[in-house]
Design an enzyme around this catalytic site. Sequence first.
Site, mmCIF file in Angstrom:
data_model
loop_
_atom_site.group_PDB
_atom_site.id
_atom_site.type_symbol
_atom_site.label_atom_id
_atom_site.label_comp_id
_atom_site.label_asym_id
_atom_site.label_seq_id
_atom_site.Cartn_x
_atom_site.Cartn_y
_atom_site.Cartn_z
ATOM 1 N N ALA A 124 -7.884 -47.963 -2.568
ATOM 2 C CA ALA A 124 -7.057 -49.182 -2.592
ATOM 3 C C ALA A 124 -5.637 -48.872 -3.065
ATOM 4 O O ALA A 124 -4.673 -49.534 -2.666
ATOM 5 C CB ALA A 124 -7.694 -50.235 -3.500
ATOM 6 N N GLY A 125 -5.525 -47.878 -3.955
ATOM 7 C CA GLY A 125 -4.202 -47.528 -4.476
ATOM 8 C C GLY A 125 -4.136 -47.571 -5.999
ATOM 9 O O GLY A 125 -3.045 -47.501 -6.576
ATOM 10 N N SER B 268 -14.891 -50.072 -10.570
ATOM 11 C CA SER B 268 -15.505 -51.112 -11.416
ATOM 12 C C SER B 268 -15.882 -52.356 -10.612
ATOM 13 O O SER B 268 -15.265 -53.405 -10.760
ATOM 14 C CB SER B 268 -14.615 -51.463 -12.610
ATOM 15 N N THR C 66 -5.055 -45.361 -8.438
ATOM 16 C CA THR C 66 -4.498 -44.157 -9.055
ATOM 17 C C THR C 66 -3.018 -44.009 -8.710
ATOM 18 O O THR C 66 -2.195 -43.707 -9.573
ATOM 19 C CB THR C 66 -5.275 -42.912 -8.563
ATOM 20 N N GLY D 31 -10.537 -52.082 -7.862
ATOM 21 C CA GLY D 31 -10.360 -52.268 -6.417
ATOM 22 C C GLY D 31 -11.176 -51.216 -5.684
ATOM 23 O O GLY D 31 -11.737 -50.299 -6.305
ATOM 24 N N LEU D 32 -11.217 -51.335 -4.382
ATOM 25 C CA LEU D 32 -12.016 -50.414 -3.560
ATOM 26 C C LEU D 32 -11.500 -48.982 -3.649
ATOM 27 O O LEU D 32 -10.359 -48.739 -4.054
ATOM 28 C CB LEU D 32 -11.961 -50.863 -2.089
ATOM 29 N N SER D 33 -12.320 -48.052 -3.240
ATOM 30 C CA SER D 33 -11.902 -46.652 -3.162
ATOM 31 C C SER D 33 -10.725 -46.570 -2.181
ATOM 32 O O SER D 33 -10.796 -47.133 -1.082
ATOM 33 C CB SER D 33 -13.066 -45.796 -2.656
HETATM 34 P P1 ADP Z 1 -7.837 -45.374 -5.537
HETATM 35 O O1 ADP Z 1 -7.365 -44.790 -6.848
HETATM 36 O O2 ADP Z 1 -7.770 -46.870 -5.521
HETATM 37 O O3 ADP Z 1 -9.115 -44.840 -5.034
HETATM 38 P P2 ADP Z 1 -5.715 -43.777 -4.472
HETATM 39 O O4 ADP Z 1 -4.514 -44.229 -5.254
HETATM 40 O O5 ADP Z 1 -6.397 -42.517 -4.871
HETATM 41 O O6 ADP Z 1 -6.746 -44.985 -4.449
HETATM 42 O O7 ADP Z 1 -5.372 -43.656 -2.936
HETATM 43 C C1 ADP Z 1 -4.635 -44.640 -2.266
HETATM 44 C C2 ADP Z 1 -3.970 -43.970 -1.076
HETATM 45 O O8 ADP Z 1 -3.375 -44.956 -0.249
HETATM 46 C C3 ADP Z 1 -2.879 -43.010 -1.494
HETATM 47 O O9 ADP Z 1 -2.944 -41.851 -0.705
HETATM 48 C C4 ADP Z 1 -1.597 -43.786 -1.195
HETATM 49 O O10 ADP Z 1 -0.510 -42.951 -0.905
HETATM 50 C C5 ADP Z 1 -2.021 -44.607 0.004
HETATM 51 N N1 ADP Z 1 -1.259 -45.832 0.195
HETATM 52 C C6 ADP Z 1 -0.686 -46.208 1.346
HETATM 53 N N2 ADP Z 1 -0.043 -47.378 1.212
HETATM 54 C C7 ADP Z 1 -0.209 -47.752 -0.067
HETATM 55 C C8 ADP Z 1 0.241 -48.873 -0.810
HETATM 56 N N3 ADP Z 1 0.998 -49.831 -0.237
HETATM 57 N N4 ADP Z 1 -0.115 -48.970 -2.115
HETATM 58 C C9 ADP Z 1 -0.865 -47.999 -2.690
HETATM 59 N N5 ADP Z 1 -1.321 -46.914 -2.044
HETATM 60 C C10 ADP Z 1 -0.989 -46.773 -0.721
#
Ligand code: ADP
Length: 183
Positions: free
Chosen positions: A15-16, A85, A18, A11-13
């Site tokens: 996105a959630g 990815s 991690t 998913g996008l940077s």
């Molecule tokens: P990625 O790994 O996809 O780049 P991260 O997990 O590092 O994304 O960051 C996602 C951010 O979005 C986190 O700070 C998280 O707390 C926030 N966030 C807000 N709402 C949601 C949600 N519904 N699901 C997942 N993350 C969320």
Amino acid sequence: MSKGFTLWFTGLSGAGKTTIAEIVGPELERRGLAVEYLDGDVVRTHLSKGLGFSKEDRDTNIERIGWVASRLTRHGAAVLVSAISPYEETRQKARDLVEEHGPFVEVFVATSVEECARRDVKGLYEKAFSGEIKEFTGVSDPYEEPSSPELKIDTEEHEPEESARIVVEKLAETGLIEASVPA
Ligand code: ADP
């Protein structure tokens, strides 16, 4: 030893990926699984140090992660990969590597560019929109949505805890883990 598998979050940077993986991981550990995390941002600080964001470098990064995930899967680990990815073909290559040794579960963490930019946790979208960062996925670089992921999670519909629960349920449904934590 339990049977290994790879859970691949794409998913996008922002996105959630991690965030969700870090809630799912402990749930798997409670079930006695050996969990390993391969996070794109972390991998780029050592295994893929020096790689940039051209298509070639992105592909190399994902192929490396796929290879390591495959080796760990072979040894019974539950591997949680969180990496943008962006290319379908390269994700397929990672899948092929892993599937030599165990199941590959692709989880599409579906969050729109607008929502990621609104969150902008790492301040990267602002820089991408202003042009300070080039080749930024979803803004100035492609993201190919998975055509047939095992799971698609809309994070604009679900809080992280709920998303993690959906992932765990899917793994239980597929028979990869116990439905509940053993007493
Ligand atoms: P990625 O790994 O996809 O780049 P991260 O997990 O590092 O994304 O960051 C996602 C951010 O979005 C986190 O700070 C998280 O707390 C926030 N966030 C807000 N709402 C949601 C949600 N519904 N699901 C997942 N993350 C969320």
